[in-house]
Design a protein around this motif. Structure first.
Motif, PDB file in Angstrom:
ATOM      1  N   GLY A 100      -6.994 -16.446   8.221  1.00 40.63           N
ATOM      2  CA  GLY A 100      -5.773 -16.178   8.971  1.00 40.63           C
ATOM      3  C   GLY A 100      -6.118 -15.646  10.343  1.00 40.63           C
ATOM      4  N   ILE A 101      -5.105 -15.396  11.145  1.00 41.59           N
ATOM      5  CA  ILE A 101      -5.394 -14.900  12.496  1.00 41.59           C
ATOM      6  C   ILE A 101      -5.597 -13.383  12.450  1.00 41.59           C
ATOM      7  N   ASN A 102      -6.173 -12.860  13.526  1.00 38.94           N
ATOM      8  CA  ASN A 102      -6.427 -11.421  13.621  1.00 38.94           C
ATOM      9  C   ASN A 102      -5.183 -10.597  13.357  1.00 38.94           C
ATOM     10  N   GLY A 103      -5.332  -9.563  12.553  1.00 41.13           N
ATOM     11  CA  GLY A 103      -4.219  -8.641  12.347  1.00 41.13           C
ATOM     12  C   GLY A 103      -3.188  -9.107  11.333  1.00 41.13           C
ATOM     13  N   ALA A 104      -3.395 -10.300  10.734  1.00 44.56           N
ATOM     14  CA  ALA A 104      -2.410 -10.811   9.770  1.00 44.56           C
ATOM     15  C   ALA A 104      -2.391  -9.979   8.489  1.00 44.56           C
ATOM     16  N   GLY A 105      -3.505  -9.277   8.246  1.00 46.57           N
ATOM     17  CA  GLY A 105      -3.566  -8.452   7.031  1.00 46.57           C
ATOM     18  C   GLY A 105      -4.585  -8.948   6.022  1.00 46.57           C
ATOM     19  N   LYS A 106      -5.597  -9.685   6.494  1.00 48.23           N
ATOM     20  CA  LYS A 106      -6.603 -10.251   5.570  1.00 48.23           C
ATOM     21  C   LYS A 106      -7.382  -9.179   4.818  1.00 48.23           C
ATOM     22  N   THR A 107      -7.964  -8.235   5.592  1.00 52.10           N
ATOM     23  CA  THR A 107      -8.830  -7.254   4.940  1.00 52.10           C
ATOM     24  C   THR A 107      -8.036  -6.407   3.952  1.00 52.10           C
ATOM     25  N   THR A 108      -6.850  -5.988   4.372  1.00 53.17           N
ATOM     26  CA  THR A 108      -5.992  -5.202   3.469  1.00 53.17           C
ATOM     27  C   THR A 108      -5.637  -6.028   2.236  1.00 53.17           C
ATOM     28  N   SER A 109      -5.334  -7.304   2.434  1.00 58.07           N
ATOM     29  CA  SER A 109      -4.969  -8.162   1.302  1.00 58.07           C
ATOM     30  C   SER A 109      -6.163  -8.395   0.386  1.00 58.07           C
ATOM     31  N   ALA A 111      -8.508  -6.276  -0.243  1.00 56.56           N
ATOM     32  CA  ALA A 111      -8.604  -5.067  -1.064  1.00 56.56           C
ATOM     33  C   ALA A 111      -7.533  -5.074  -2.156  1.00 56.56           C
ATOM     34  N   LYS A 112      -6.305  -5.431  -1.780  1.00 57.92           N
ATOM     35  CA  LYS A 112      -5.207  -5.442  -2.756  1.00 57.92           C
ATOM     36  C   LYS A 112      -5.474  -6.465  -3.867  1.00 57.92           C
ATOM     37  N   LEU A 113      -5.980  -7.625  -3.454  1.00 54.33           N
ATOM     38  CA  LEU A 113      -6.270  -8.689  -4.420  1.00 54.33           C
ATOM     39  C   LEU A 113      -7.359  -8.230  -5.391  1.00 54.33           C
ATOM     40  N   TYR A 132     -17.553 -10.185  12.953  1.00 49.57           N
ATOM     41  CA  TYR A 132     -17.236  -9.927  14.361  1.00 49.57           C
ATOM     42  C   TYR A 132     -16.658  -8.536  14.581  1.00 49.57           C
ATOM     43  N   ARG A 133     -16.103  -7.989  13.529  1.00 49.39           N
ATOM     44  CA  ARG A 133     -15.389  -6.727  13.704  1.00 49.39           C
ATOM     45  C   ARG A 133     -16.053  -5.674  12.813  1.00 49.39           C
ATOM     46  N   ALA A 134     -16.804  -4.768  13.434  1.00 49.50           N
ATOM     47  CA  ALA A 134     -17.488  -3.733  12.652  1.00 49.50           C
ATOM     48  C   ALA A 134     -16.476  -2.961  11.811  1.00 49.50           C
ATOM     49  N   GLU A 138     -16.358  -1.937   7.753  1.00 47.30           N
ATOM     50  CA  GLU A 138     -16.191  -0.546   7.342  1.00 47.30           C
ATOM     51  C   GLU A 138     -14.948  -0.398   6.444  1.00 47.30           C
ATOM     52  N   GLN A 139     -13.872  -1.076   6.873  1.00 43.49           N
ATOM     53  CA  GLN A 139     -12.598  -1.025   6.138  1.00 43.49           C
ATOM     54  C   GLN A 139     -12.773  -1.529   4.691  1.00 43.49           C
ATOM     55  N   ILE A 140     -13.425  -2.683   4.556  1.00 39.03           N
ATOM     56  CA  ILE A 140     -13.571  -3.239   3.200  1.00 39.03           C
ATOM     57  C   ILE A 140     -14.583  -2.420   2.393  1.00 39.03           C
ATOM     58  N   THR A 244       2.203 -11.308   4.223  1.00 44.32           N
ATOM     59  CA  THR A 244       2.026  -9.859   4.356  1.00 44.32           C
ATOM     60  C   THR A 244       3.184  -9.213   5.122  1.00 44.32           C
ATOM     61  N   LYS A 245       3.237  -7.892   5.037  1.00 41.75           N
ATOM     62  CA  LYS A 245       4.174  -7.062   5.806  1.00 41.75           C
ATOM     63  C   LYS A 245       5.637  -7.423   5.535  1.00 41.75           C
ATOM     64  N   MET A 246       5.904  -7.852   4.305  1.00 40.94           N
ATOM     65  CA  MET A 246       7.275  -8.174   3.923  1.00 40.94           C
ATOM     66  C   MET A 246       8.148  -6.916   3.971  1.00 40.94           C
ATOM     67  N   ASP A 247       7.510  -5.756   3.783  1.00 36.20           N
ATOM     68  CA  ASP A 247       8.252  -4.487   3.796  1.00 36.20           C
ATOM     69  C   ASP A 247       8.822  -4.171   5.172  1.00 36.20           C
ATOM     70  N   GLY A 248       8.173  -4.675   6.230  1.00 35.60           N
ATOM     71  CA  GLY A 248       8.575  -4.246   7.573  1.00 35.60           C
ATOM     72  C   GLY A 248       9.426  -5.265   8.302  1.00 35.60           C
ATOM     73  N   MET A 269       2.642 -11.365  -2.169  1.00 36.48           N
ATOM     74  CA  MET A 269       3.294 -10.745  -1.004  1.00 36.48           C
ATOM     75  C   MET A 269       2.744  -9.332  -0.835  1.00 36.48           C
ATOM     76  N   GLY A 270       2.497  -8.955   0.407  1.00 31.62           N
ATOM     77  CA  GLY A 270       2.102  -7.583   0.718  1.00 31.62           C
ATOM     78  C   GLY A 270       3.340  -6.816   1.140  1.00 31.62           C
ATOM     79  N   VAL A 271       3.525  -5.636   0.545  1.00 27.60           N
ATOM     80  CA  VAL A 271       4.743  -4.868   0.861  1.00 27.60           C
ATOM     81  C   VAL A 271       4.417  -3.432   1.274  1.00 27.60           C
ATOM     82  N   GLY A 272       3.278  -3.240   1.917  1.00 28.23           N
ATOM     83  CA  GLY A 272       2.917  -1.902   2.383  1.00 28.23           C
ATOM     84  C   GLY A 272       1.431  -1.833   2.655  1.00 28.23           C
ATOM     85  N   GLU A 273       0.956  -0.657   3.036  1.00 27.63           N
ATOM     86  CA  GLU A 273      -0.441  -0.549   3.438  1.00 27.63           C
ATOM     87  C   GLU A 273      -1.372  -0.100   2.308  1.00 27.63           C
ATOM     88  N   GLN A 274      -0.783   0.290   1.175  1.00 27.74           N
ATOM     89  CA  GLN A 274      -1.616   0.783   0.077  1.00 27.74           C
ATOM     90  C   GLN A 274      -2.005  -0.344  -0.874  1.00 27.74           C
TER      91      GLN A 274
HETATM   92  P1  GDP Z   1      -6.842  -8.446   9.481  1.00 25.19           P
HETATM   93  O1  GDP Z   1      -7.228  -8.347  10.922  1.00 25.19           O
HETATM   94  O2  GDP Z   1      -6.169  -9.746   9.200  1.00 25.19           O
HETATM   95  O3  GDP Z   1      -7.969  -8.179   8.520  1.00 25.19           O
HETATM   96  O4  GDP Z   1      -5.707  -7.351   9.235  1.00 25.19           O
HETATM   97  P2  GDP Z   1      -5.795  -5.913   8.535  1.00 25.19           P
HETATM   98  O5  GDP Z   1      -5.968  -6.067   7.065  1.00 25.19           O
HETATM   99  O6  GDP Z   1      -6.766  -5.071   9.257  1.00 25.19           O
HETATM  100  O7  GDP Z   1      -4.299  -5.403   8.759  1.00 25.19           O
HETATM  101  C1  GDP Z   1      -3.756  -5.168  10.041  1.00 25.19           C
HETATM  102  C2  GDP Z   1      -2.739  -4.031   9.920  1.00 25.19           C
HETATM  103  O8  GDP Z   1      -1.646  -4.429   9.120  1.00 25.19           O
HETATM  104  C3  GDP Z   1      -3.302  -2.772   9.285  1.00 25.19           C
HETATM  105  O9  GDP Z   1      -2.790  -1.647   9.969  1.00 25.19           O
HETATM  106  C4  GDP Z   1      -2.777  -2.834   7.847  1.00 25.19           C
HETATM  107  O10 GDP Z   1      -2.620  -1.543   7.269  1.00 25.19           O
HETATM  108  C5  GDP Z   1      -1.421  -3.496   8.070  1.00 25.19           C
HETATM  109  N1  GDP Z   1      -0.933  -4.228   6.889  1.00 25.19           N
HETATM  110  C6  GDP Z   1      -1.562  -5.181   6.169  1.00 25.19           C
HETATM  111  N2  GDP Z   1      -0.764  -5.643   5.172  1.00 25.19           N
HETATM  112  C7  GDP Z   1       0.403  -4.952   5.245  1.00 25.19           C
HETATM  113  C8  GDP Z   1       1.637  -4.972   4.504  1.00 25.19           C
HETATM  114  O11 GDP Z   1       1.845  -5.742   3.549  1.00 25.19           O
HETATM  115  N3  GDP Z   1       2.617  -4.114   4.924  1.00 25.19           N
HETATM  116  C9  GDP Z   1       2.446  -3.260   5.982  1.00 25.19           C
HETATM  117  N4  GDP Z   1       3.457  -2.464   6.322  1.00 25.19           N
HETATM  118  N5  GDP Z   1       1.317  -3.226   6.705  1.00 25.19           N
HETATM  119  C10 GDP Z   1       0.294  -4.048   6.347  1.00 25.19           C
END
Ligand code: GDP
Length: 300
Positions: A100-109, A111-113, A132-134, A138-140, A244-248, A269-274
């Motif tokens: 996915g593109i930067n910031g889409a929520g890959k790394t967070t997803s 972890a959730k997965l 590319y991104r230290a 660190e995050q994962i 991702t970010k369906m909550d917001g 679906m991602g619905v938060g940061e945890q």
């Molecule tokens: P990556 O660049 O695609 O790896 O994106 P990251 O996993 O670093 O996520 C980018 C930002 O989006 C971070 O601040 C995450 O906490 C936030 N984020 C990811 N998934 C969700 C989600 O489902 N809901 C909310 N509210 N924030 C999210």
């Protein structure tokens, strides 16, 4: 399973608030008045359900009810009919690559997965191929420690295909049930980066045929997310989507045009940061959540 239903409803609450408000004022009615139809049309469009489906829903709720089918049932049936014939969800394979593109929520997803599969009793490992991104490594690595899951990372290698090779072969040799590969964000109009992704995919294919690729799309990006996925599809096959970010967002209706236009299922679906803010996508729950409120589930 009830907790996933509740989570779907609360995760979609920004998207559903206007639609469910309209439906809650309609109980007992057999069809809608023009003013109600106008209001509903606006609500469906602003939820990003798309023109075509919105028109179908309005048509279906406009006509008098011949067969005593409730308005909510007609609403669900119209969405199900609209999506009839699209690719169905299959059991995901051993290796899951998140793109996915930067910031889409890959790394967070990722972890959730990992947390999701680990909770259901599977052995899981992560591969930090976002070289590319230290901060991503660190995050994962923080997530893997928290979740107590194995991680392959190499802070000295700038070659994501090499890290992927090491991580996937290590996971296979340890007989892990699930190997989750976090890749770096691509700008989909950068051919070099996209070619690199192609290489990552080929490297995995040399090791195993058990590989699926999930496209991570930020629900806030609406139609743009569909365009992003189309660009990725020019380089690698996608098995499905993580939204991702369906909550917001109030535009979570985009799940439907995504499935229809890309002919791909939404898996999660991602619905938060945890790590627990994660829901396996179930069509019926999703449709119900569009027209139901949290209150109804709690009292029902
Ligand atoms: P990556 O660049 O695609 O790896 O994106 P990251 O996993 O670093 O996520 C980018 C930002 O989006 C971070 O601040 C995450 O906490 C936030 N984020 C990811 N998934 C969700 C989600 O489902 N809901 C909310 N509210 N924030 C999210």
């Amino acid at each position: 399973m009830i907790s996933f239903i509740k989570k779907t409803i609360s995760g979609l609450s920004k998207t559903s608030s206007r639609i469910s408000n309209i439906f809650s004022g309609l109980s007992g009615k057999s069809h809608l008045e023009q003013s109600e139809l106008d209001m509903l049309e606006e609500a469906l469009l602003s939820a990003d359900l798309g023109w075509e489906l919105t028109e179908n829903i309005i048509e279906s709720l406009k006509s008098p009810n011949k067969k005593e089918i409730s308005l909510t049932e007609r609403f669900s049936n119209t969405i199900l009919e609209y999506l009839q014939g699209i690719a169905e969800k299959k059991a995901l394979k051993k290796v899951i690559v998140l793109v996915g593109i930067n910031g889409a929520g890959k790394t967070t997803s990722a972890a959730k997965l990992g947390g999701y599969y680990s909770k259901s009793g599977e052995t899981v490992s992560f591969v930090a191929a976002d070289t590319y991104r230290a901060a991503a490594v660190e995050q994962i690595s923080i997530w893997s420690k928290k979740l107590n899951l194995h991680l392959t990372a190499n802070e000295y290698s700038a070659d994501p295909a090499a890290v992927t090779y090491d991580g996937v072969s290590s996971g296979i040799s340890k007989s892990h049930d699930r190997i989750i590969v976090d890749t770096s964000g691509r700008i989909h109009n950068s051919p070099n980066l996209m070619k690199e992704l192609e290489k990552i995919y080929k490297v995995i294919q040399k090791l195993t045929e058990e590989v699926d690729v999930l496209m991570t799309i930020d629900a806030n990006t609406g139609q743009n997310g569909i365009q992003q996925a189309r660009e990725f599809l020019r380089y690698i096959p996608l098995s499905g989507v993580i939204l991702t970010k369906m909550d917001g967002t109030a535009r979570g209706g985009i799940a439907v045009p995504i499935m229809k236009e890309l002919d791909l299922p939404v898996y999660f679906m991602g619905v938060g940061e945890q790590v627990d803010d994660w829901i396996p996508f179930v069509m019926e729950d999703y449709i119900n959540a569009l027209i139901q409120t949290d209150k109804e589930v709690i009292s029902g």
